[in-house]
Design an enzyme around this catalytic site. Structure first.
Site, PDB file in Angstrom:
ATOM      1  N   GLU A  23      28.337  42.670  20.447  1.00  0.00           N
ATOM      2  CA  GLU A  23      27.018  43.255  20.839  1.00  0.00           C
ATOM      3  C   GLU A  23      26.350  42.354  21.853  1.00  0.00           C
ATOM      4  O   GLU A  23      26.011  42.709  22.749  1.00  0.00           O
ATOM      5  CB  GLU A  23      26.391  43.724  19.682  1.00  0.00           C
ATOM      6  CG  GLU A  23      26.794  44.672  18.697  1.00  0.00           C
ATOM      7  CD  GLU A  23      27.386  45.639  19.326  1.00  0.00           C
ATOM      8  OE1 GLU A  23      26.995  46.221  20.348  1.00  0.00           O
ATOM      9  OE2 GLU A  23      28.192  46.519  18.731  1.00  0.00           O
TER      10      GLU A  23
ATOM     11  N   GLY B 151      28.126  49.361  15.697  1.00  0.00           N
ATOM     12  CA  GLY B 151      26.941  48.431  16.639  1.00  0.00           C
ATOM     13  C   GLY B 151      26.705  49.512  17.838  1.00  0.00           C
ATOM     14  O   GLY B 151      27.350  50.304  18.060  1.00  0.00           O
TER      15      GLY B 151
ATOM     16  N   LEU C 196      32.297  52.058  22.085  1.00  0.00           N
ATOM     17  CA  LEU C 196      31.613  53.177  22.236  1.00  0.00           C
ATOM     18  C   LEU C 196      31.519  53.502  23.855  1.00  0.00           C
ATOM     19  O   LEU C 196      31.562  54.626  24.328  1.00  0.00           O
ATOM     20  CB  LEU C 196      30.371  53.522  21.712  1.00  0.00           C
ATOM     21  CG  LEU C 196      30.316  53.378  20.072  1.00  0.00           C
ATOM     22  CD1 LEU C 196      28.783  53.675  19.605  1.00  0.00           C
ATOM     23  CD2 LEU C 196      31.004  54.569  19.480  1.00  0.00           C
TER      24      LEU C 196
HETATM   25  O1  GNR Z   1      31.902  50.883  16.801  1.00  0.00           O
HETATM   26  C1  GNR Z   1      32.456  49.952  17.291  1.00  0.00           C
HETATM   27  N1  GNR Z   1      33.297  49.442  16.632  1.00  0.00           N
HETATM   28  C2  GNR Z   1      33.920  48.187  16.692  1.00  0.00           C
HETATM   29  C3  GNR Z   1      35.198  47.900  16.124  1.00  0.00           C
HETATM   30  C4  GNR Z   1      35.714  46.613  16.361  1.00  0.00           C
HETATM   31  C5  GNR Z   1      34.983  45.698  17.093  1.00  0.00           C
HETATM   32  C6  GNR Z   1      33.892  46.056  17.581  1.00  0.00           C
HETATM   33  C7  GNR Z   1      33.241  47.139  17.460  1.00  0.00           C
HETATM   34  S1  GNR Z   1      31.696  47.432  18.188  1.00  0.00           S
HETATM   35  C8  GNR Z   1      31.778  49.473  18.186  1.00  0.00           C
HETATM   36  C9  GNR Z   1      30.460  49.833  18.655  1.00  0.00           C
HETATM   37  C10 GNR Z   1      30.348  49.285  20.151  1.00  0.00           C
HETATM   38  O2  GNR Z   1      30.879  49.906  21.033  1.00  0.00           O
HETATM   39  N2  GNR Z   1      29.247  48.541  20.203  1.00  0.00           N
HETATM   40  O3  GNR Z   1      28.931  47.946  21.484  1.00  0.00           O
HETATM   41 NI    NI Z   2      30.645  47.962  22.640  1.00  0.00          NI
END
Ligand code: GNR
Ligand code: NI
Length: 171
Positions: A135, A46, A93
């Protein structure tokens, strides 16, 4: 399409509250495409617009195994939440290589506009439910580490500052 720069915690811009998308127009569709490219390139499930320093209510996701089912949520609203909660390991991220457990609603129903501006609802569970809530937190300026203890958060903050500094020196 273009790859965008993802803000890294503790960048203060990650705490900006996004405003609604006024119109789903060509500018928004181009942003959606760039965010999808950025998310896939970073191997994320996400990405919220906040993370690429755009403070409008826009999320892209793909929690499919084959990473071929992009989900675009514009002006998302959670319209139903399960009473049942679930603890899940999360990452972000914007906080690379940090993983910790966060309690969220096990299931949520989200209402949003899609890439073409059409309204729709989606019932999410499992990783998709986790991701939607993660998100939507970004859109109100909240990063998952804010659910952790102040001690853990402080250690993460220090680690991220050092990591970013080392990388800028060419590490
Ligand atoms: O890539 C992502 N993996 C994830 C794994 C477990 C719970 C939430 C996430 S979101 C993250 C990407 C991200 O930072 N989205 O804001
Ligand atoms: Ni995130």
């Amino acid at each position: 399409m273009a790859r965008l720069t993802i803000l890294r915690y503790p960048d203060p811009r990650l705490h900006t509250v996004a405003r609604p998308v006024a119109a789903v127009d060509e500018r928004i569709r181009a942003l959606v495409d760039d965010m999808l490219e950025t998310m896939y390139e970073a191997d994320g499930v996400g990405l919220a617009a906040t993370q690429v320093d755009v403070h409008e209510r826009l999320i892209v996701m793909d929690t499919s195994e084959q990473r071929n089912l992009p989900l675009v949520l514009i002006n998302p609203e959670i319209v139903a939440r399960s009473a049942e909660m679930a603890l899940n390991e999360e990452g972000c991220l914007s906080v690379p290589q940090i993983y910790d457990r966060v309690e969220r609603h096990a299931r949520v129903t989200v209402r949003a506009l899609g890439r073409d501006g059409q309204p729709f609802e989606v019932e999410a569970e499992g990783l998709t439910a986790v991701c939607v809530q993660h998100e939507m937190d970004h859109l109100v300026g909240k990063v998952f580490v804010e659910y952790l203890s102040p001690l853990k958060r402080d250690r993460i903050r220090t680690k991220m500052i050092k990591k970013t500094r080392d990388e800028q020196r060419g590490g």
